[in-house]
Design a protein around this motif. Structure first.
Motif, mmCIF file in Angstrom:
data_model
loop_
_atom_site.group_PDB
_atom_site.id
_atom_site.type_symbol
_atom_site.label_atom_id
_atom_site.label_comp_id
_atom_site.label_asym_id
_atom_site.label_seq_id
_atom_site.Cartn_x
_atom_site.Cartn_y
_atom_site.Cartn_z
ATOM 1 N N ALA A 42 0.835 -1.207 0.000
ATOM 2 C CA ALA A 42 0.000 0.000 0.000
ATOM 3 C C ALA A 42 0.869 1.255 0.000
ATOM 4 O O ALA A 42 0.582 2.220 -0.716
ATOM 5 N N ALA A 43 1.941 1.257 0.786
ATOM 6 C CA ALA A 43 2.812 2.439 0.846
ATOM 7 C C ALA A 43 3.526 2.674 -0.482
ATOM 8 O O ALA A 43 3.623 3.818 -0.948
ATOM 9 N N VAL A 44 4.024 1.614 -1.097
ATOM 10 C CA VAL A 44 4.748 1.756 -2.364
ATOM 11 C C VAL A 44 3.812 2.220 -3.482
ATOM 12 O O VAL A 44 4.165 3.104 -4.269
ATOM 13 N N THR A 45 2.628 1.649 -3.551
ATOM 14 C CA THR A 45 1.711 2.047 -4.615
ATOM 15 C C THR A 45 1.177 3.461 -4.398
ATOM 16 O O THR A 45 0.958 4.195 -5.364
ATOM 17 N N PHE A 46 0.991 3.859 -3.150
ATOM 18 C CA PHE A 46 0.561 5.233 -2.880
ATOM 19 C C PHE A 46 1.650 6.219 -3.299
ATOM 20 O O PHE A 46 1.375 7.241 -3.926
ATOM 21 N N GLN A 47 2.894 5.885 -2.983
ATOM 22 C CA GLN A 47 4.010 6.757 -3.368
ATOM 23 C C GLN A 47 4.160 6.816 -4.884
ATOM 24 O O GLN A 47 4.455 7.877 -5.445
ATOM 25 N N ALA A 48 3.950 5.702 -5.563
ATOM 26 C CA ALA A 48 4.041 5.697 -7.028
ATOM 27 C C ALA A 48 2.924 6.530 -7.644
ATOM 28 O O ALA A 48 3.096 7.109 -8.717
ATOM 29 N N GLY A 49 1.784 6.602 -6.981
ATOM 30 C CA GLY A 49 0.703 7.445 -7.476
ATOM 31 C C GLY A 49 0.999 8.920 -7.297
ATOM 32 O O GLY A 49 0.621 9.751 -8.121
ATOM 33 N N LEU A 50 1.680 9.265 -6.199
ATOM 34 C CA LEU A 50 2.026 10.672 -5.967
ATOM 35 C C LEU A 50 3.167 11.135 -6.860
ATOM 36 O O LEU A 50 3.163 12.278 -7.335
ATOM 37 N N ASN A 51 4.155 10.295 -7.040
ATOM 38 C CA ASN A 51 5.313 10.614 -7.881
ATOM 39 C C ASN A 51 5.376 9.595 -9.010
ATOM 40 O O ASN A 51 6.054 8.577 -8.891
ATOM 41 N N PRO A 52 4.687 9.839 -10.112
ATOM 42 C CA PRO A 52 4.654 8.846 -11.193
ATOM 43 C C PRO A 52 6.034 8.642 -11.818
ATOM 44 O O PRO A 52 6.915 9.505 -11.698
ATOM 45 N N PRO A 53 6.232 7.501 -12.469
ATOM 46 C CA PRO A 53 7.516 7.232 -13.108
ATOM 47 C C PRO A 53 7.867 8.314 -14.118
ATOM 48 O O PRO A 53 7.032 8.728 -14.913
ATOM 49 N N GLY A 54 9.075 8.796 -14.076
ATOM 50 C CA GLY A 54 9.517 9.854 -14.977
ATOM 51 C C GLY A 54 9.309 11.244 -14.413
ATOM 52 O O GLY A 54 9.801 12.217 -14.957
ATOM 53 N N GLY A 55 8.566 11.358 -13.331
ATOM 54 C CA GLY A 55 8.329 12.643 -12.713
ATOM 55 C C GLY A 55 7.198 13.413 -13.379
ATOM 56 O O GLY A 55 6.402 12.861 -14.133
#
Length: 108
Positions: A42-55
């Motif tokens: 949950a923490a990793v996917t939430f962080q990936a949603g806030l900071n998408p790949p590539g910025g």
């Protein structure tokens, strides 16, 4: 004279290896492990949603929209990322809620 070949040892399937056994496993250990893994997902996917790949774009030059994901220019790949990230986050939150409200062990 050569010895006959030894028979292969009987192997257990991965499902039966990790299955809960009442005498061997403590139910709180399995519950804690599942809760930690679900929380990390949950923490990793939430962080990936806030900071998408590539910025994200920082400026509005060349027709860019500030704050929009850079990888959103490749619509198909970005939608695959968004859908898979949303499914992973939703599933991990549901597992966390289930583990907190219902007790382990699961019976198959």
């Amino acid at each position: 004279m050569a010895a006959p070949p030894r028979p292969f040892p009987k192997t257990r399937s991965w499902f039966s290896y990790f299955r809960y056994e009442e005498g061997r496993d403590s139910s709180t250990n399995g519950w804690n492990i599942l809760l930690v893994v679900a929380t990390l997902i949950a923490a990793v996917t939430f962080q990936a949603g806030l900071n998408p790949p590539g910025g994200v774009w920082q400026d509005d030059g060349n027709g860019h929209i500030p704050g929009r994901a850079i990888c959103a220019s490749q619509k198909h790949a970005y939608y695959v990322f968004l859908i898979s990230n949303t499914i992973a986050l939703s599933t991990s939150i549901l597992v966390i809620i289930f583990l907190i409200t219902h007790r382990f062990p699961f019976q198959f």
